[in-house]
Design an enzyme around this catalytic site. Structure first.
Site, PDB file in Angstrom:
ATOM      1  N   GLY A  94      17.980  43.164 -12.883  1.00 31.31           N
ATOM      2  CA  GLY A  94      16.676  43.035 -13.518  1.00 31.31           C
ATOM      3  C   GLY A  94      16.645  42.029 -14.654  1.00 31.31           C
ATOM      4  N   GLY A 109      16.228  44.733  -5.954  1.00 24.75           N
ATOM      5  CA  GLY A 109      15.175  45.429  -6.681  1.00 24.75           C
ATOM      6  C   GLY A 109      13.908  44.589  -6.701  1.00 24.75           C
ATOM      7  N   GLY A 110      13.714  43.841  -7.784  1.00 22.42           N
ATOM      8  CA  GLY A 110      12.473  43.101  -8.019  1.00 22.42           C
ATOM      9  C   GLY A 110      11.944  42.296  -6.842  1.00 22.42           C
ATOM     10  CG  ASN A 113      16.770  50.589  -5.505  1.00 19.43           C
ATOM     11  OD1 ASN A 113      15.893  51.461  -5.442  1.00 19.43           O
ATOM     12  ND2 ASN A 113      17.688  50.574  -6.452  1.00 19.43           N
ATOM     13  CD1 TRP A 114      11.013  48.310  -2.621  1.00 19.48           C
ATOM     14  CD2 TRP A 114       9.623  49.805  -1.695  1.00 19.48           C
ATOM     15  NE1 TRP A 114      10.460  47.741  -1.503  1.00 19.48           N
ATOM     16  CE2 TRP A 114       9.601  48.639  -0.919  1.00 19.48           C
ATOM     17  CE3 TRP A 114       8.833  50.894  -1.304  1.00 19.48           C
ATOM     18  CZ2 TRP A 114       8.807  48.520   0.230  1.00 19.48           C
ATOM     19  CZ3 TRP A 114       8.051  50.788  -0.173  1.00 19.48           C
ATOM     20  CH2 TRP A 114       8.028  49.606   0.582  1.00 19.48           C
ATOM     21  CE  LYS A 115      16.222  48.651  -9.292  1.00 27.56           C
ATOM     22  NZ  LYS A 115      16.856  47.925 -10.384  1.00 27.56           N
TER      23      LYS A 115
HETATM   24  P1  13P Z   1      17.071  43.479  -9.288  1.00 26.90           P
HETATM   25  O1  13P Z   1      17.131  42.830  -7.920  1.00 26.90           O
HETATM   26  O2  13P Z   1      15.699  43.692  -9.786  1.00 26.90           O
HETATM   27  O3  13P Z   1      17.979  42.782 -10.256  1.00 26.90           O
HETATM   28  O4  13P Z   1      17.693  44.974  -9.094  1.00 26.90           O
HETATM   29  C1  13P Z   1      18.891  45.125  -8.462  1.00 26.90           C
HETATM   30  C2  13P Z   1      19.133  46.569  -8.173  1.00 26.90           C
HETATM   31  O5  13P Z   1      19.270  47.354  -9.078  1.00 26.90           O
HETATM   32  C3  13P Z   1      19.135  46.991  -6.769  1.00 26.90           C
HETATM   33  O6  13P Z   1      19.609  48.288  -6.635  1.00 26.90           O
END
Ligand code: 13P
Length: 254
Positions: free
Chosen positions: A176, A237-238, A12-14
């Site tokens: 995060g 995410g990260g 999930n690259w947000k």
């Molecule tokens: P992180 O891996 O950065 O904690 O984010 C998780 C997330 O929100 C995936 O959708």
């Protein structure tokens, strides 16, 4: 993981990466991993990069996801994108109800339910995110909160639809923050979600439904997480933003 369910590693690259950055990442990661026959790798770039990423996903096992959608097929909804438009771009999955959308953009169990149903109606698979905030965990309300979110998002679906759908358990306090749920903490909630699927639908949905864990998944904790019987994959995410770390996640050892 359980060998009867195909593992799913999702990025999930947000709100990160321009089109050029996204394409460069996609080319490198596919070159690095080669074909992925026994698992699915799903990339969810921002809307602006969906087309370019989709056009460059050529390796076996890779597919495309969107991070959000509206529940209507079309209409006067300025700024929104419909499931049909995403399917048209080649998306196979759509993330719905991410905690950032629930917390920052007012999403509720009801909007998540509508979105999940609309994604299925458009022939794609919703990745429905659920998870408690820290205060709820500390008050011992995790099961109650997650159970309610799962029930709310899946109500009205047929057993066949529920079987296809993917649930992502993302404890909000782990997103995060670098603070991952332990594998045992995640497994406990995944098992509860699986029981909820049995209660809402049937044994088949309980057995086949895929449940991902998300929240500070990194190269140094993925193997332990994937060793748990009810964790079928991860939503990242990260650590999905760098080729090196994402490659290690795709190549988890179970
Ligand atoms: P992180 O891996 O950065 O904690 O984010 C998780 C997330 O929100 C995936 O959708």
């Amino acid at each position: 993981m359980n060998p009867s369910r195909k593992p799913l590693i999702a990025a999930n690259w947000k709100m990160y990466k321009t089109v050029a950055e996204a394409v460069s990442f996609i080319k490198s990661i596919q070159e690095e991993t080669g074909p992925c026959a026994d698992l699915e790798v799903v990339i969810a770039p921002p809307f602006t990069a969906l087309k370019a990423v989709g056009d460059n996903l050529t390796q076996q096992g890779f597919s495309l996801a969107a991070q959000n959608c509206h529940w209507e097929e079309k209409g006067a909804f300025t700024g929104e994108v419909s499931p049909i438009m995403l399917s048209d771009l080649g998306c196979n999955y759509v993330i719905v109800g991410h905690s950032e959308r629930r917390q920052l953009f007012g999403e509720t169990d009801e909007t998540v339910r509508r979105k999940a149903a609309a994604v299925l109606a458009a022939g794609m698979v919703p990745v429905v995110c659920v998870g408690e905030v820290l205060e709820q965990r500390e008050q011992g309300k995790t099961f109650e909160v997650v159970g309610r979110q799962v029930e709310g998002a899946l109500s009205g679906l047929s057993a066949r639809q529920a079987e296809l759908l993917v649930i992502a358990y993302e404890p909000v306090w782990a997103i995060g923050t670098g603070r991952t749920a332990t594998a045992a903490q995640a497994q406990e909630v995944h098992a509860l979600i699986r029981k909820t699927l049995a209660a809402l639908f049937n044994k088949e949905v309980e057995k086949k439904g895929r449940i991902l864990y998300g929240g500070s998944v990194k190269p140094d904790n993925i193997d332990l997480l994937m060793a748990e019987p009810d964790i079928d994959g991860v939503l990242v995410g990260g650590a999905s933003l760098e080729v090196g770390s994402f490659k290690r996640l795709v190549q988890f050892k179970s």
